[in-house]
Design a protein around this motif. Structure first.
Motif, PDB file in Angstrom:
ATOM      1  N   ALA A   4     -22.057 -54.404 -19.448  1.00 21.80           N
ATOM      2  CA  ALA A   4     -22.025 -55.370 -18.278  1.00 21.80           C
ATOM      3  C   ALA A   4     -21.801 -54.040 -17.494  1.00 21.80           C
ATOM      4  O   ALA A   4     -21.991 -53.126 -16.807  1.00 21.80           O
ATOM      5  CB  ALA A   4     -20.826 -55.790 -18.466  1.00 21.80           C
ATOM      6  N   ARG A   5     -23.119 -55.289 -16.554  1.00 23.37           N
ATOM      7  CA  ARG A   5     -22.892 -54.345 -15.142  1.00 23.37           C
ATOM      8  C   ARG A   5     -22.703 -54.975 -14.097  1.00 23.37           C
ATOM      9  O   ARG A   5     -22.659 -56.459 -14.403  1.00 23.37           O
ATOM     10  CB  ARG A   5     -24.244 -54.093 -15.172  1.00 23.37           C
ATOM     11  CG  ARG A   5     -25.579 -53.352 -15.845  1.00 23.37           C
ATOM     12  CD  ARG A   5     -26.686 -53.569 -15.766  1.00 23.37           C
ATOM     13  NE  ARG A   5     -27.672 -52.791 -15.905  1.00 23.37           N
ATOM     14  CZ  ARG A   5     -28.036 -51.863 -16.021  1.00 23.37           C
ATOM     15  NH1 ARG A   5     -27.180 -51.205 -15.100  1.00 23.37           N
ATOM     16  NH2 ARG A   5     -28.545 -50.691 -17.302  1.00 23.37           N
ATOM     17  N   PHE A   6     -22.035 -54.289 -13.119  1.00 24.37           N
ATOM     18  CA  PHE A   6     -21.138 -55.103 -11.869  1.00 24.37           C
ATOM     19  C   PHE A   6     -21.214 -54.194 -11.032  1.00 24.37           C
ATOM     20  O   PHE A   6     -20.768 -53.221 -10.737  1.00 24.37           O
ATOM     21  CB  PHE A   6     -19.887 -55.189 -12.017  1.00 24.37           C
ATOM     22  CG  PHE A   6     -18.426 -55.493 -11.143  1.00 24.37           C
ATOM     23  CD1 PHE A   6     -18.605 -56.859 -10.682  1.00 24.37           C
ATOM     24  CD2 PHE A   6     -17.962 -54.849  -9.978  1.00 24.37           C
ATOM     25  CE1 PHE A   6     -17.678 -57.065  -9.842  1.00 24.37           C
ATOM     26  CE2 PHE A   6     -17.005 -55.395  -9.382  1.00 24.37           C
ATOM     27  CZ  PHE A   6     -17.309 -56.842  -9.389  1.00 24.37           C
ATOM     28  N   THR A   7     -21.538 -54.805  -9.694  1.00 23.70           N
ATOM     29  CA  THR A   7     -22.240 -54.431  -8.372  1.00 23.70           C
ATOM     30  C   THR A   7     -20.328 -54.237  -7.282  1.00 23.70           C
ATOM     31  O   THR A   7     -19.597 -55.137  -7.133  1.00 23.70           O
ATOM     32  CB  THR A   7     -22.770 -55.334  -7.289  1.00 23.70           C
ATOM     33  OG1 THR A   7     -23.949 -54.931  -8.419  1.00 23.70           O
ATOM     34  CG2 THR A   7     -23.584 -54.147  -6.223  1.00 23.70           C
ATOM     35  N   LEU A   8     -20.244 -52.792  -7.138  1.00 21.61           N
ATOM     36  CA  LEU A   8     -18.560 -52.780  -6.280  1.00 21.61           C
ATOM     37  C   LEU A   8     -19.709 -52.187  -4.799  1.00 21.61           C
ATOM     38  O   LEU A   8     -20.109 -50.950  -4.901  1.00 21.61           O
ATOM     39  CB  LEU A   8     -18.321 -51.605  -7.356  1.00 21.61           C
ATOM     40  CG  LEU A   8     -17.089 -50.993  -6.815  1.00 21.61           C
ATOM     41  CD1 LEU A   8     -16.119 -52.183  -7.155  1.00 21.61           C
ATOM     42  CD2 LEU A   8     -16.386 -49.365  -7.371  1.00 21.61           C
ATOM     43  N   ARG A   9     -19.087 -53.042  -4.179  1.00 21.27           N
ATOM     44  CA  ARG A   9     -18.774 -52.636  -3.039  1.00 21.27           C
ATOM     45  C   ARG A   9     -17.660 -51.656  -2.248  1.00 21.27           C
ATOM     46  O   ARG A   9     -15.910 -51.698  -2.756  1.00 21.27           O
ATOM     47  CB  ARG A   9     -19.052 -53.536  -1.581  1.00 21.27           C
ATOM     48  CG  ARG A   9     -19.963 -53.787  -1.250  1.00 21.27           C
ATOM     49  CD  ARG A   9     -20.533 -55.408  -0.908  1.00 21.27           C
ATOM     50  NE  ARG A   9     -21.710 -56.549  -0.726  1.00 21.27           N
ATOM     51  CZ  ARG A   9     -22.123 -56.868  -2.370  1.00 21.27           C
ATOM     52  NH1 ARG A   9     -20.403 -57.592  -2.798  1.00 21.27           N
ATOM     53  NH2 ARG A   9     -22.407 -58.220  -2.371  1.00 21.27           N
ATOM     54  N   ILE A  10     -17.720 -50.042  -2.024  1.00 20.76           N
ATOM     55  CA  ILE A  10     -16.408 -49.015  -1.535  1.00 20.76           C
ATOM     56  C   ILE A  10     -16.380 -49.056  -0.846  1.00 20.76           C
ATOM     57  O   ILE A  10     -17.777 -47.953  -0.274  1.00 20.76           O
ATOM     58  CB  ILE A  10     -16.041 -48.513  -3.187  1.00 20.76           C
ATOM     59  CG1 ILE A  10     -15.155 -47.429  -3.237  1.00 20.76           C
ATOM     60  CG2 ILE A  10     -17.144 -47.778  -3.167  1.00 20.76           C
ATOM     61  CD1 ILE A  10     -14.987 -47.275  -4.368  1.00 20.76           C
ATOM     62  N   HIS A  11     -15.411 -48.562  -0.067  1.00 20.88           N
ATOM     63  CA  HIS A  11     -15.189 -47.973   1.469  1.00 20.88           C
ATOM     64  C   HIS A  11     -16.187 -45.764   1.273  1.00 20.88           C
ATOM     65  O   HIS A  11     -15.765 -45.684   0.569  1.00 20.88           O
ATOM     66  CB  HIS A  11     -14.105 -47.163   2.266  1.00 20.88           C
ATOM     67  CG  HIS A  11     -14.318 -47.134   3.344  1.00 20.88           C
ATOM     68  ND1 HIS A  11     -14.205 -45.935   4.062  1.00 20.88           N
ATOM     69  CD2 HIS A  11     -13.755 -47.621   4.119  1.00 20.88           C
ATOM     70  CE1 HIS A  11     -13.704 -45.841   4.791  1.00 20.88           C
ATOM     71  NE2 HIS A  11     -14.020 -47.106   5.864  1.00 20.88           N
ATOM     72  N   PRO A  12     -16.980 -45.931   2.021  1.00 20.57           N
ATOM     73  CA  PRO A  12     -17.321 -44.571   2.059  1.00 20.57           C
ATOM     74  C   PRO A  12     -16.686 -43.131   2.079  1.00 20.57           C
ATOM     75  O   PRO A  12     -17.017 -42.257   1.020  1.00 20.57           O
ATOM     76  CB  PRO A  12     -18.509 -44.233   3.311  1.00 20.57           C
ATOM     77  CG  PRO A  12     -18.669 -45.217   3.408  1.00 20.57           C
ATOM     78  CD  PRO A  12     -17.651 -46.564   3.391  1.00 20.57           C
ATOM     79  N   ILE A  13     -15.869 -43.356   2.532  1.00 22.47           N
ATOM     80  CA  ILE A  13     -14.389 -42.128   2.065  1.00 22.47           C
ATOM     81  C   ILE A  13     -14.240 -42.435   1.094  1.00 22.47           C
ATOM     82  O   ILE A  13     -13.890 -41.085  -0.057  1.00 22.47           O
ATOM     83  CB  ILE A  13     -13.357 -42.960   2.982  1.00 22.47           C
ATOM     84  CG1 ILE A  13     -13.940 -42.180   4.623  1.00 22.47           C
ATOM     85  CG2 ILE A  13     -11.993 -41.823   3.251  1.00 22.47           C
ATOM     86  CD1 ILE A  13     -13.089 -42.237   6.011  1.00 22.47           C
ATOM     87  N   ILE A  14     -13.371 -43.658  -0.038  1.00 20.41           N
ATOM     88  CA  ILE A  14     -12.855 -44.210  -1.209  1.00 20.41           C
ATOM     89  C   ILE A  14     -14.092 -42.847  -1.990  1.00 20.41           C
ATOM     90  O   ILE A  14     -13.581 -41.791  -2.978  1.00 20.41           O
ATOM     91  CB  ILE A  14     -12.839 -45.172  -1.244  1.00 20.41           C
ATOM     92  CG1 ILE A  14     -11.394 -45.360  -0.641  1.00 20.41           C
ATOM     93  CG2 ILE A  14     -12.011 -45.148  -2.557  1.00 20.41           C
ATOM     94  CD1 ILE A  14     -10.410 -44.850  -0.711  1.00 20.41           C
TER      95      ILE A  14
END
Length: 82
Positions: A4-14
């Motif tokens: 499965a593919r999932f787009t994850l938005r994540i803070h650049p520092i994390i």
């Protein structure tokens, strides 16, 4: 098995910190996140009972089974020696 593919938005520092953790553990960031998610699911199932999926939620018969995870995932994640 197609994963499965999932787009994850994540803070650049994390994200940058995840890159360090993944490198330390010899994994890609994707595999590191997948491992963490496996630990979360396993922990949830230990506390709340097994999650039973219906037939259309199950992958094809030729897919690899998910292996159980160690009892101490955070130590495994960060390679903490006791």
């Amino acid at each position: 098995m197609e994963e499965a593919r999932f787009t994850l938005r994540i803070h650049p520092i994390i994200m940058n910190k995840m890159k360090h953790i993944a490198k330390n553990n010899g994994r890609s960031v994707n595999k590191e996140i997948e491992q963490i998610l496996k630990w979360v699911v396993d922990d949830y199932e230990r506390k709340c009972g097994r999650i039973v999926l219906n037939a259309d939620e199950m992958p094809a018969a030729d897919s690899k089974p998910i292996e159980p995870v160690p009892d101490r995932p955070m130590e495994m994640l960060f390679k903490i020696e006791k």
